[in-house]
Design a protein around this motif. Sequence first.
Motif, short mmCIF file in Angstrom:
data_model
loop_
_atom_site.label_atom_id
_atom_site.label_comp_id
_atom_site.label_asym_id
_atom_site.label_seq_id
_atom_site.Cartn_x
_atom_site.Cartn_y
_atom_site.Cartn_z
N ASN A 1 105.89 20.60 69.65
CA ASN A 1 105.67 19.05 69.93
C ASN A 1 104.21 18.63 70.01
OD1 ASN A 1 108.53 18.92 70.72
ND2 ASN A 1 108.18 19.80 72.63
N ASN A 2 103.53 19.24 69.01
CA ASN A 2 102.20 18.95 68.92
C ASN A 2 101.75 17.58 68.35
OD1 ASN A 2 99.57 19.02 68.45
ND2 ASN A 2 99.41 20.89 67.45
N LYS A 3 101.23 16.85 69.19
CA LYS A 3 101.04 15.19 68.97
C LYS A 3 99.87 15.21 67.93
CE LYS A 3 103.14 13.78 72.89
NZ LYS A 3 104.06 13.17 73.71
N LEU A 4 99.06 16.45 67.63
CA LEU A 4 97.87 16.10 66.83
C LEU A 4 98.15 16.25 65.31
CD1 LEU A 4 95.60 18.68 68.84
CD2 LEU A 4 95.46 16.13 68.54
N GLN A 5 99.69 16.72 65.03
CA GLN A 5 100.08 16.67 63.66
C GLN A 5 100.35 15.28 62.90
OE1 GLN A 5 103.49 19.20 63.72
NE2 GLN A 5 102.39 21.26 63.92
N PRO A 6 99.94 15.08 61.85
CA PRO A 6 100.02 13.67 61.41
C PRO A 6 101.60 13.41 61.35
CG PRO A 6 99.07 15.18 59.75
CD PRO A 6 99.54 15.86 61.17
N ASN B 1 100.54 24.87 65.43
CA ASN B 1 101.54 25.55 65.32
C ASN B 1 102.45 25.39 66.73
OD1 ASN B 1 101.16 26.69 62.78
ND2 ASN B 1 100.02 28.27 63.59
N LEU B 2 101.87 25.00 67.72
CA LEU B 2 102.47 24.59 69.07
C LEU B 2 103.62 23.61 68.92
CD1 LEU B 2 99.67 24.31 71.50
CD2 LEU B 2 100.89 26.14 71.07
N PRO C 1 91.45 27.26 64.46
CA PRO C 1 91.76 25.73 64.76
C PRO C 1 93.43 25.37 64.35
CG PRO C 1 89.70 26.03 63.62
CD PRO C 1 90.52 27.72 63.95
N ASP C 2 93.96 26.56 63.63
CA ASP C 2 95.33 26.16 63.18
C ASP C 2 96.38 26.61 64.36
OD1 ASP C 2 94.64 25.44 60.56
OD2 ASP C 2 94.68 27.42 60.08
#
Length: 76
Positions: free
Chosen positions: A71-76, A68-69, A63-64
Motif C-alpha cells: 500500500n505504498n503511496k509513493l509508487q507511481p 516494496n512496502l 531507497p528501494d
Amino acid sequence: MLVLSRKINEILQIGDDIEIKILSISGDSVKLGIDAPKHIDIHRKEIYLSIQEENSKAANLSPDFLKNLPNNKLQP
C-alpha cells in the motif's frame, strides 16, 4: 568525570536549568529525580544506545525499501 557523594534529598545542579535530586537509596540502587526543560531528552544509557542503533539502521535503508512496502503511496 566528576564524582560526588550525596545524601537523600540533596540536589546536583547542572547548568542553570537541570537539577538531579537523590530520592532514595536502597542497597545498591539509587532513585533519582531529574528536573530539566522539556526540550532536553533524558534516557537511561542502554535505551539511548538502542535508539542510536535503530536510527543508524533506518538511515542506512535502501531507497528501494519504501517501494516494496504494501500500500505504498509513493509508487507511481
